[in-house]
Design a protein around this motif. Structure first.
Motif, PDB file in Angstrom:
ATOM      1  N   ARG A 136      42.872  -1.816  39.089  1.00 51.82           N
ATOM      2  CA  ARG A 136      43.126  -1.506  40.505  1.00 51.82           C
ATOM      3  C   ARG A 136      44.622  -1.349  40.762  1.00 51.82           C
ATOM      4  O   ARG A 136      45.040  -0.484  41.544  1.00 51.82           O
ATOM      5  CB  ARG A 136      42.549  -2.611  41.402  1.00 51.82           C
ATOM      6  CG  ARG A 136      41.022  -2.633  41.470  1.00 51.82           C
ATOM      7  CD  ARG A 136      40.534  -3.502  42.619  1.00 51.82           C
ATOM      8  NE  ARG A 136      40.971  -4.890  42.486  1.00 51.82           N
ATOM      9  CZ  ARG A 136      40.289  -5.825  41.846  1.00 51.82           C
ATOM     10  NH1 ARG A 136      39.132  -5.528  41.270  1.00 51.82           N
ATOM     11  NH2 ARG A 136      40.747  -7.068  41.774  1.00 51.82           N
ATOM     12  N   VAL A 139      45.648   2.077  39.499  1.00 47.95           N
ATOM     13  CA  VAL A 139      45.218   3.116  40.448  1.00 47.95           C
ATOM     14  C   VAL A 139      46.145   3.128  41.662  1.00 47.95           C
ATOM     15  O   VAL A 139      46.607   4.191  42.099  1.00 47.95           O
ATOM     16  CB  VAL A 139      43.762   2.876  40.892  1.00 47.95           C
ATOM     17  CG1 VAL A 139      43.387   3.849  42.022  1.00 47.95           C
ATOM     18  CG2 VAL A 139      42.806   3.054  39.713  1.00 47.95           C
ATOM     19  N   ALA A 140      46.425   1.945  42.218  1.00 52.49           N
ATOM     20  CA  ALA A 140      47.286   1.848  43.398  1.00 52.49           C
ATOM     21  C   ALA A 140      48.689   2.373  43.102  1.00 52.49           C
ATOM     22  O   ALA A 140      49.300   3.055  43.933  1.00 52.49           O
ATOM     23  CB  ALA A 140      47.352   0.396  43.876  1.00 52.49           C
ATOM     24  N   HIS A 142      49.539   4.668  40.983  1.00 45.56           N
ATOM     25  CA  HIS A 142      49.464   6.127  40.958  1.00 45.56           C
ATOM     26  C   HIS A 142      49.364   6.690  42.377  1.00 45.56           C
ATOM     27  O   HIS A 142      50.096   7.615  42.744  1.00 45.56           O
ATOM     28  CB  HIS A 142      48.257   6.586  40.135  1.00 45.56           C
ATOM     29  CG  HIS A 142      48.515   6.679  38.660  1.00 45.56           C
ATOM     30  ND1 HIS A 142      49.381   7.589  38.112  1.00 45.56           N
ATOM     31  CD2 HIS A 142      48.004   5.961  37.619  1.00 45.56           C
ATOM     32  CE1 HIS A 142      49.402   7.448  36.799  1.00 45.56           C
ATOM     33  NE2 HIS A 142      48.580   6.464  36.470  1.00 45.56           N
ATOM     34  N   GLU A 143      48.456   6.126  43.159  1.00 47.01           N
ATOM     35  CA  GLU A 143      48.207   6.654  44.509  1.00 47.01           C
ATOM     36  C   GLU A 143      49.415   6.499  45.424  1.00 47.01           C
ATOM     37  O   GLU A 143      49.653   7.355  46.293  1.00 47.01           O
ATOM     38  CB  GLU A 143      46.996   5.941  45.120  1.00 47.01           C
ATOM     39  CG  GLU A 143      45.678   6.304  44.439  1.00 47.01           C
ATOM     40  CD  GLU A 143      44.496   5.574  45.051  1.00 47.01           C
ATOM     41  OE1 GLU A 143      44.736   4.578  45.785  1.00 47.01           O
ATOM     42  OE2 GLU A 143      43.347   5.982  44.811  1.00 47.01           O
ATOM     43  N   GLN A 144      50.175   5.444  45.229  1.00 48.93           N
ATOM     44  CA  GLN A 144      51.333   5.189  46.082  1.00 48.93           C
ATOM     45  C   GLN A 144      52.614   5.830  45.552  1.00 48.93           C
ATOM     46  O   GLN A 144      53.683   5.671  46.134  1.00 48.93           O
ATOM     47  CB  GLN A 144      51.536   3.680  46.231  1.00 48.93           C
ATOM     48  CG  GLN A 144      50.376   2.988  46.944  1.00 48.93           C
ATOM     49  CD  GLN A 144      50.467   1.473  46.875  1.00 48.93           C
ATOM     50  OE1 GLN A 144      51.540   0.915  46.640  1.00 48.93           O
ATOM     51  NE2 GLN A 144      49.337   0.793  47.074  1.00 48.93           N
ATOM     52  N   GLY A 145      52.493   6.552  44.431  1.00 42.86           N
ATOM     53  CA  GLY A 145      53.662   7.213  43.872  1.00 42.86           C
ATOM     54  C   GLY A 145      54.743   6.240  43.449  1.00 42.86           C
ATOM     55  O   GLY A 145      55.936   6.501  43.632  1.00 42.86           O
ATOM     56  N   ILE A 151      54.187   1.930  37.091  1.00 48.19           N
ATOM     57  CA  ILE A 151      52.911   2.472  36.609  1.00 48.19           C
ATOM     58  C   ILE A 151      52.685   2.073  35.152  1.00 48.19           C
ATOM     59  O   ILE A 151      51.589   1.640  34.769  1.00 48.19           O
ATOM     60  CB  ILE A 151      52.878   4.007  36.753  1.00 48.19           C
ATOM     61  CG1 ILE A 151      52.982   4.407  38.223  1.00 48.19           C
ATOM     62  CG2 ILE A 151      51.598   4.573  36.145  1.00 48.19           C
ATOM     63  CD1 ILE A 151      53.091   5.903  38.446  1.00 48.19           C
ATOM     64  N   GLN A 190      53.906   8.223  31.139  1.00 47.31           N
ATOM     65  CA  GLN A 190      53.916   8.289  32.592  1.00 47.31           C
ATOM     66  C   GLN A 190      55.033   9.191  33.107  1.00 47.31           C
ATOM     67  O   GLN A 190      54.873   9.897  34.100  1.00 47.31           O
ATOM     68  CB  GLN A 190      54.046   6.888  33.194  1.00 47.31           C
ATOM     69  CG  GLN A 190      52.894   5.952  32.865  1.00 47.31           C
ATOM     70  CD  GLN A 190      51.547   6.518  33.268  1.00 47.31           C
ATOM     71  OE1 GLN A 190      51.421   7.252  34.250  1.00 47.31           O
ATOM     72  NE2 GLN A 190      50.517   6.188  32.502  1.00 47.31           N
ATOM     73  N   SER A 197      45.560  11.876  37.431  1.00 44.26           N
ATOM     74  CA  SER A 197      44.150  11.547  37.676  1.00 44.26           C
ATOM     75  C   SER A 197      43.375  11.459  36.367  1.00 44.26           C
ATOM     76  O   SER A 197      42.437  10.668  36.227  1.00 44.26           O
ATOM     77  CB  SER A 197      43.516  12.583  38.596  1.00 44.26           C
ATOM     78  OG  SER A 197      43.580  13.881  38.018  1.00 44.26           O
ATOM     79  N   VAL A 200      44.067   8.053  34.825  1.00 36.38           N
ATOM     80  CA  VAL A 200      43.277   7.033  35.513  1.00 36.38           C
ATOM     81  C   VAL A 200      41.820   7.095  35.061  1.00 36.38           C
ATOM     82  O   VAL A 200      41.187   6.061  34.810  1.00 36.38           O
ATOM     83  CB  VAL A 200      43.361   7.209  37.044  1.00 36.38           C
ATOM     84  CG1 VAL A 200      42.347   6.312  37.750  1.00 36.38           C
ATOM     85  CG2 VAL A 200      44.767   6.900  37.537  1.00 36.38           C
ATOM     86  N   ASP A 204      39.573   4.251  33.398  1.00 41.96           N
ATOM     87  CA  ASP A 204      38.367   3.856  34.130  1.00 41.96           C
ATOM     88  C   ASP A 204      37.146   3.837  33.217  1.00 41.96           C
ATOM     89  O   ASP A 204      36.272   2.973  33.339  1.00 41.96           O
ATOM     90  CB  ASP A 204      38.136   4.806  35.302  1.00 41.96           C
ATOM     91  CG  ASP A 204      37.063   4.303  36.260  1.00 41.96           C
ATOM     92  OD1 ASP A 204      36.822   3.076  36.302  1.00 41.96           O
ATOM     93  OD2 ASP A 204      36.454   5.132  36.963  1.00 41.96           O
TER      94      ASP A 204
END
Length: 242
Positions: A136, A139-140, A142-145, A151, A190, A197, A200, A204
């Motif tokens: 998690r 993922v966070a 990545h999503e929050q840049g 990362i 990275q 994606s 991730v 996953d």
């Protein structure tokens, strides 16, 4: 010149780090003698005690051998403790090339898929919860840049959680020893990620198989993740060399 106000222990570590990096980079070749103690003291501006502690540290890593008759000589590559964290970090800094990347991933492919198998089969509920938590966080990030280091650290902790969940003491020891290699390769991946994606999704697949207690699927997913990472990273070493 090193900072004189530091403690002897810290000073000796700095000297060991610098000399070790010079050995690994090829400045001091196997079989050659290191500069004598007085020369090292003058070069680094430190005491004999500091130099002796530094050399003792390098001897413990099997980079050098100290003999009263012949002095301090660099040992052959085959003698080096390549799983030592600092030796590995020096190699990565000195020669981040395709051969080292291959070595890292061949090693990881030898034990991480099996660690994933064992994590799925033998991992506790707490182990799986920790793997979920680090996923998690990845993922966070990545999503929050988040910055590349954030990362890559999340990815690193995810892999280490799986290794720890294997409850194989040797795997855990190896995972800790090669942490610097995992960190460097993760940061490189990275930094040059074109499809976050996809990264991730690969993690996953491993997570899903482990928490579902599907050992074979977990091993296959980890093998696929590592193979994909290796194929992404190898071209970067060519670019770096150029």
């Amino acid at each position: 010149m090193l900072e004189r106000e530091l403690s002897v222990g810290t000073m000796s570590a700095q000297v060991a780090n610098h000399v070790g990096a010079r050995i690994v980079s090829g400045e001091f070749l196997p079989g050659s003698a290191l500069p004598i103690e007085s020369e090292l003291c003058e070069f680094y501006g430190v005491s004999r005690t500091t130099v002796r502690e530094a050399v003792k540290s390098l001897a413990g890593k099997r980079l050098v051998e100290v003999s009263p008759k012949i002095g301090t000589r660099v040992l052959p590559f085959s003698e080096w403790n390549l799983l030592d964290r600092e030796v590995l970090a020096w190699r990565l800094q000195a020669q981040f090339d395709g051969k080292i990347v291959e070595d890292i991933f061949e090693m990881r492919l030898c034990f991480e898929p099996r660690a994933s198998f064992l994590a799925a089969r033998d991992g506790t509920a707490e182990d799986h919860a920790l793997i979920e938590q680090h996923f998690r966080e990845l993922v966070a990030a990545h999503e929050q840049g988040m910055p590349v280091k954030t990362i890559s650290e999340s990815a690193l902790e995810f892999h280490l959680a799986i290794i720890n969940a294997s409850h194989n003491g040797l795997f855990v020891t190896i995972g800790s020893a090669v942490k610097s290699a995992l960190r460097v390769s993760s940061e490189m991946l990275q930094r040059h990620a074109t499809r976050p994606s996809e990264d991730v999704a690969l993690h996953d697949a491993v997570r899903t198989a482990i928490v579902a207690r599907k050992p074979k699927e977990a091993a296959s997913a980890m093998e696929y993740l590592l193979a994909a990472s290796r194929e992404r990273l190898l071209p970067l070493t060519v670019d770096a060399a150029e």
